[in-house]
Scaffold this motif. Structure first.
Motif, PDB file in Angstrom:
ATOM      1  N   PRO A  40       0.828  -1.211   0.000  1.00 45.45           N
ATOM      2  CA  PRO A  40       0.000   0.000   0.000  1.00 45.45           C
ATOM      3  C   PRO A  40       0.863   1.262   0.000  1.00 45.45           C
ATOM      4  O   PRO A  40       1.943   1.295   0.589  1.00 45.45           O
ATOM      5  N   LEU A  41       0.368   2.297  -0.664  1.00 47.61           N
ATOM      6  CA  LEU A  41       1.073   3.567  -0.756  1.00 47.61           C
ATOM      7  C   LEU A  41       0.379   4.636   0.081  1.00 47.61           C
ATOM      8  O   LEU A  41      -0.848   4.692   0.123  1.00 47.61           O
ATOM      9  N   THR A  42       1.167   5.485   0.715  1.00 48.65           N
ATOM     10  CA  THR A  42       0.619   6.647   1.412  1.00 48.65           C
ATOM     11  C   THR A  42       0.210   7.675   0.356  1.00 48.65           C
ATOM     12  O   THR A  42       0.655   7.583  -0.806  1.00 48.65           O
ATOM     13  N   PRO A  43      -0.596   8.674   0.709  1.00 48.52           N
ATOM     14  CA  PRO A  43      -0.933   9.708  -0.283  1.00 48.52           C
ATOM     15  C   PRO A  43       0.303  10.390  -0.870  1.00 48.52           C
ATOM     16  O   PRO A  43       0.346  10.674  -2.070  1.00 48.52           O
ATOM     17  N   ALA A  44       1.336  10.639  -0.061  1.00 50.02           N
ATOM     18  CA  ALA A  44       2.551  11.269  -0.577  1.00 50.02           C
ATOM     19  C   ALA A  44       3.266  10.344  -1.561  1.00 50.02           C
ATOM     20  O   ALA A  44       3.767  10.798  -2.604  1.00 50.02           O
ATOM     21  N   GLU A  45       3.315   9.057  -1.267  1.00 51.68           N
ATOM     22  CA  GLU A  45       3.941   8.096  -2.181  1.00 51.68           C
ATOM     23  C   GLU A  45       3.156   7.986  -3.481  1.00 51.68           C
ATOM     24  O   GLU A  45       3.739   7.856  -4.557  1.00 51.68           O
ATOM     25  N   GLU A  51       2.351   8.809 -12.759  1.00 51.88           N
ATOM     26  CA  GLU A  51       2.810   9.317 -14.051  1.00 51.88           C
ATOM     27  C   GLU A  51       1.646   9.161 -15.026  1.00 51.88           C
ATOM     28  O   GLU A  51       0.690   8.448 -14.737  1.00 51.88           O
ATOM     29  N   PRO A  52       1.728   9.775 -16.213  1.00 55.12           N
ATOM     30  CA  PRO A  52       0.622   9.618 -17.167  1.00 55.12           C
ATOM     31  C   PRO A  52       0.308   8.155 -17.499  1.00 55.12           C
ATOM     32  O   PRO A  52      -0.843   7.799 -17.716  1.00 55.12           O
ATOM     33  N   ASN A  53       1.322   7.302 -17.553  1.00 57.08           N
ATOM     34  CA  ASN A  53       1.091   5.900 -17.889  1.00 57.08           C
ATOM     35  C   ASN A  53       1.312   4.967 -16.700  1.00 57.08           C
ATOM     36  O   ASN A  53       1.519   3.770 -16.882  1.00 57.08           O
ATOM     37  N   ARG A  54       1.298   5.511 -15.503  1.00 56.80           N
ATOM     38  CA  ARG A  54       1.408   4.698 -14.285  1.00 56.80           C
ATOM     39  C   ARG A  54       0.329   5.179 -13.327  1.00 56.80           C
ATOM     40  O   ARG A  54       0.488   6.177 -12.635  1.00 56.80           O
ATOM     41  N   LEU A  55      -0.761   4.463 -13.304  1.00 56.02           N
ATOM     42  CA  LEU A  55      -1.931   4.870 -12.537  1.00 56.02           C
ATOM     43  C   LEU A  55      -1.896   4.337 -11.113  1.00 56.02           C
ATOM     44  O   LEU A  55      -1.169   3.402 -10.803  1.00 56.02           O
ATOM     45  N   ILE A  56      -2.720   4.934 -10.270  1.00 55.03           N
ATOM     46  CA  ILE A  56      -2.922   4.467  -8.901  1.00 55.03           C
ATOM     47  C   ILE A  56      -4.215   3.661  -8.898  1.00 55.03           C
ATOM     48  O   ILE A  56      -5.219   4.059  -9.488  1.00 55.03           O
ATOM     49  N   ALA A  72      -8.201   4.591  -9.166  1.00 59.34           N
ATOM     50  CA  ALA A  72      -8.355   5.647  -8.165  1.00 59.34           C
ATOM     51  C   ALA A  72      -8.137   6.989  -8.847  1.00 59.34           C
ATOM     52  O   ALA A  72      -7.163   7.689  -8.597  1.00 59.34           O
ATOM     53  N   GLY A  73      -9.054   7.340  -9.720  1.00 53.37           N
ATOM     54  CA  GLY A  73      -8.960   8.593 -10.481  1.00 53.37           C
ATOM     55  C   GLY A  73      -9.549   9.761  -9.704  1.00 53.37           C
ATOM     56  O   GLY A  73      -9.786   9.693  -8.501  1.00 53.37           O
ATOM     57  N   ARG A  74      -9.815  10.836 -10.409  1.00 52.60           N
ATOM     58  CA  ARG A  74     -10.271  12.069  -9.750  1.00 52.60           C
ATOM     59  C   ARG A  74     -11.626  11.923  -9.076  1.00 52.60           C
ATOM     60  O   ARG A  74     -11.939  12.662  -8.157  1.00 52.60           O
ATOM     61  N   PRO A  83      -6.624  -0.080   0.550  1.00 55.80           N
ATOM     62  CA  PRO A  83      -5.247   0.265   0.194  1.00 55.80           C
ATOM     63  C   PRO A  83      -5.156   0.699  -1.267  1.00 55.80           C
ATOM     64  O   PRO A  83      -5.917   0.229  -2.115  1.00 55.80           O
ATOM     65  N   HIS A  84      -4.233   1.605  -1.534  1.00 51.18           N
ATOM     66  CA  HIS A  84      -3.985   2.073  -2.894  1.00 51.18           C
ATOM     67  C   HIS A  84      -2.599   1.625  -3.309  1.00 51.18           C
ATOM     68  O   HIS A  84      -1.645   1.738  -2.540  1.00 51.18           O
ATOM     69  N   VAL A  85      -2.510   1.106  -4.535  1.00 48.38           N
ATOM     70  CA  VAL A  85      -1.272   0.528  -5.050  1.00 48.38           C
ATOM     71  C   VAL A  85      -1.019   1.078  -6.449  1.00 48.38           C
ATOM     72  O   VAL A  85      -1.861   1.763  -7.014  1.00 48.38           O
TER      73      VAL A  85
END
Length: 99
Positions: A40-45, A51-56, A72-74, A83-85
């Motif tokens: 899992p990634l923190t919001p800062a991570e 990146e444009p071609n690396r989504l969350i 996990a878009g806008r 968790p977000h990865v």
């Protein structure tokens, strides 16, 4: 494996670096095949690796369902409890010495 985003995916390991990953087709019409890290990634991570071609991705699971990725878009809820990865990328290889 089904291409439906609601079907879930499979946990496995990257064949190159052996990192635990989750593999899944996400979407129905224009599906993407995603191989995501399970860390899992923190919001800062998330901000640092996006990146444009690396989504969350939001990695949803309940006791009664398999894990499944959703973008996990806008429009994704700010207080999402899951968790977000992000897409898996193997770490850089260790330099080898010839002598």
């Amino acid at each position: 494996m089904s291409r439906s985003g609601s079907e879930g995916g499979a946990d496995s390991r990257c064949p190159r670096c052996r990192t635990p990953v989750h593999r899944q087709w996400v979407g129905i019409v224009a599906a993407l095949y995603v191989v995501a890290d399970l860390t899992p990634l923190t919001p800062a991570e998330q901000t640092a690796v996006r990146e444009p071609n690396r989504l969350i991705w939001c990695l949803r699971s309940t006791p009664h369902t398999t894990r499944r990725l959703t973008w996990a878009g806008r429009d994704h809820p700010a207080g999402c409890p899951h968790p977000h990865v992000t897409e898996h990328r193997c770490p850089p290889a260790e330099p080898t010495t010839l002598f």
